[in-house]
Design an enzyme around this catalytic site. Sequence first.
Site, PDB file in Angstrom:
ATOM      1  CG  HIS A 218     -41.152 -21.740   9.604  1.00  0.00           C
ATOM      2  ND1 HIS A 218     -41.595 -20.436   9.729  1.00  0.00           N
ATOM      3  CD2 HIS A 218     -39.858 -21.756   9.952  1.00  0.00           C
ATOM      4  CE1 HIS A 218     -40.658 -19.831  10.448  1.00  0.00           C
ATOM      5  NE2 HIS A 218     -39.635 -20.794  10.247  1.00  0.00           N
TER       6      HIS A 218
ATOM      7  CG  PHE B  27     -38.507 -18.305  15.845  1.00  0.00           C
ATOM      8  CD1 PHE B  27     -39.473 -18.179  15.070  1.00  0.00           C
ATOM      9  CD2 PHE B  27     -37.845 -19.890  16.182  1.00  0.00           C
ATOM     10  CE1 PHE B  27     -39.404 -19.022  13.856  1.00  0.00           C
ATOM     11  CE2 PHE B  27     -38.082 -20.667  15.238  1.00  0.00           C
ATOM     12  CZ  PHE B  27     -38.756 -20.254  14.283  1.00  0.00           C
TER      13      PHE B  27
END
Length: 223
Positions: free
Chosen positions: A190, A81
């Site tokens: 998500h 990320f």
Amino acid sequence: MSNVNPQIEESWKEVLIDEFNKPYFSQLKNFLVEEKKRYTIYPPGSLIFNAFNKTPFHKVKVILLGQDPYHGKGQAHGLCFSVPDGVQPPPSLINIFKEINSDIGTPVPQSGNLERWAGQGVLLLNAILTVRAGLASSHREHGWEQFTDAVIHTVSEKKQGIVFLLWGKYARGKKSLIDNNKHLILEAPHPSPYSADYGFFGCRHFSKTNNYLLQQGKEPVKW
């Protein structure tokens, strides 16, 4: 070949030594050597094990599981990320920052570099540690998943009171590797723009993580 040898922090080398000696791992190394001859691979060789080097085994408190490195130029640096300073945070990361802001009030940062989390014991682990430039999931099923499954299982087995953040169907599929009697598993959709509205926003995983760490007598994470 040196840049695909496991240039990995010592405490990880110790607990994962069996994996490095298995046939699949040398096949994976050979695959990467061949790929590098023909394509650009992200992240750069020296950053493939960045998550492990930034968060030694004995310091792990939280595991955040991602799937695949970013495949755009300059984005991937071995932490799921995360993007380096000066790189525009991708949409999923912006949504993570929005949830942190609404959960615990931390202002949305300018930089998407999550090294500050890694330094506090958050292992930012992608299931697949490399990717071919411009081609998402191009290094699936070449051995990385076997390696990172072993990482998750090893942490679950050898440590106590770890928080596992599993966001999205893929990450949630790793749940069976974790002993939920010893650890806290937090699941949500998500944070991608396609799914964040279906329960990632409002999941409050950041305050839940910190409350659990405090109960364990551990330092909370400064998200």
